[in-house]
Design a protein around this motif. Structure first.
Motif, short mmCIF file in Angstrom:
data_model
loop_
_atom_site.label_atom_id
_atom_site.label_comp_id
_atom_site.label_asym_id
_atom_site.label_seq_id
_atom_site.Cartn_x
_atom_site.Cartn_y
_atom_site.Cartn_z
N TYR A 113 -0.69 -4.19 -3.54
CA TYR A 113 -0.72 -4.79 -2.19
C TYR A 113 -0.18 -3.77 -1.17
N SER A 114 -0.48 -4.11 0.02
CA SER A 114 0.00 -3.27 1.07
C SER A 114 1.32 -3.52 1.50
N VAL A 115 2.20 -2.49 1.95
CA VAL A 115 3.45 -2.73 2.31
C VAL A 115 3.62 -3.44 3.38
N LYS A 116 2.62 -3.47 4.46
CA LYS A 116 2.83 -4.63 5.34
C LYS A 116 2.83 -6.08 4.86
N LEU A 117 1.96 -6.29 3.95
CA LEU A 117 1.62 -7.59 3.24
C LEU A 117 2.89 -8.15 2.56
N LEU A 118 3.45 -7.22 1.86
CA LEU A 118 4.81 -7.47 1.22
C LEU A 118 5.85 -7.81 2.04
N GLU A 119 5.95 -6.83 2.94
CA GLU A 119 6.99 -7.11 4.14
C GLU A 119 6.90 -8.57 4.63
N LEU A 120 5.60 -9.03 4.91
CA LEU A 120 5.46 -10.15 5.65
C LEU A 120 5.80 -11.62 4.61
#
Length: 157
Positions: free
Chosen positions: A8-15
């Protein structure tokens, strides 16, 4: 049974927040079926945050947006993913509040076009099909108009 590796992208995990990111990155004997449902939730988040305005991306975004607002299906999928539906919904609304989830005029036009097309395809009444075909033509023009607006915005920026 073979382990499935998903990235998963870091951006998605952060979200998604620490709670879900930890659950995804450090699974504790998570069954593959549960991983599948987790991927469904993450894909919906990925789709609804997409900024592309091509037909396929815009319709995927529109459908994901509607899915987050359809309680029964949303709650069932979160349960199958072993995610707290209230927590996922809170992360969704946080993304809306932070303007991470926004629709361009073209994305909205494609979404509405898709809804009319779906209704047209399932309609059996000839008179109603004719009305829907006319609505489709009007909505197609709105998509084209939104495309021209996007192009004008690019050239003036």
């Amino acid at each position: 049974m073979q382990n499935i590796i998903v990235s998963y992208s870091v951006k998605l995990l952060e979200l998604m927040g620490t709670k879900i990111a930890t659950q995804l990155l450090f699974p504790q004997n998570t069954p593959n079926e549960m991983k599948l449902w987790q991927a469904v939730v993450l894909t919906a988040f990925d789709d609804v945050t997409c900024n592309l305005s091509d037909k396929k991306s815009a319709i995927a975004k529109w459908e994901a947006f509607k899915w987050f607002h359809h309680n029964e299906d949303f709650e069932k999928v979160c349960y199958l993913a072993d995610f707290d539906a209230d927590y996922v919904r809170e992360r969704y609304w946080r993304a809306v509040d932070q303007d991470i989830i926004l629709f361009t005029p073209k994305q909205i036009a494609w979404g509405r076009y898709h809804e009319i097309l779906t209704a047209y395809q399932s309609e059996t009444n000839k008179k109603r099909r004719k009305e829907l075909r006319e609505q489709l033509e009007k909505q197609r023009r709105k998509v084209m108009h939104a495309s021209h607006l996007s192009q004008m915005q690019k050239t003036t920026s």
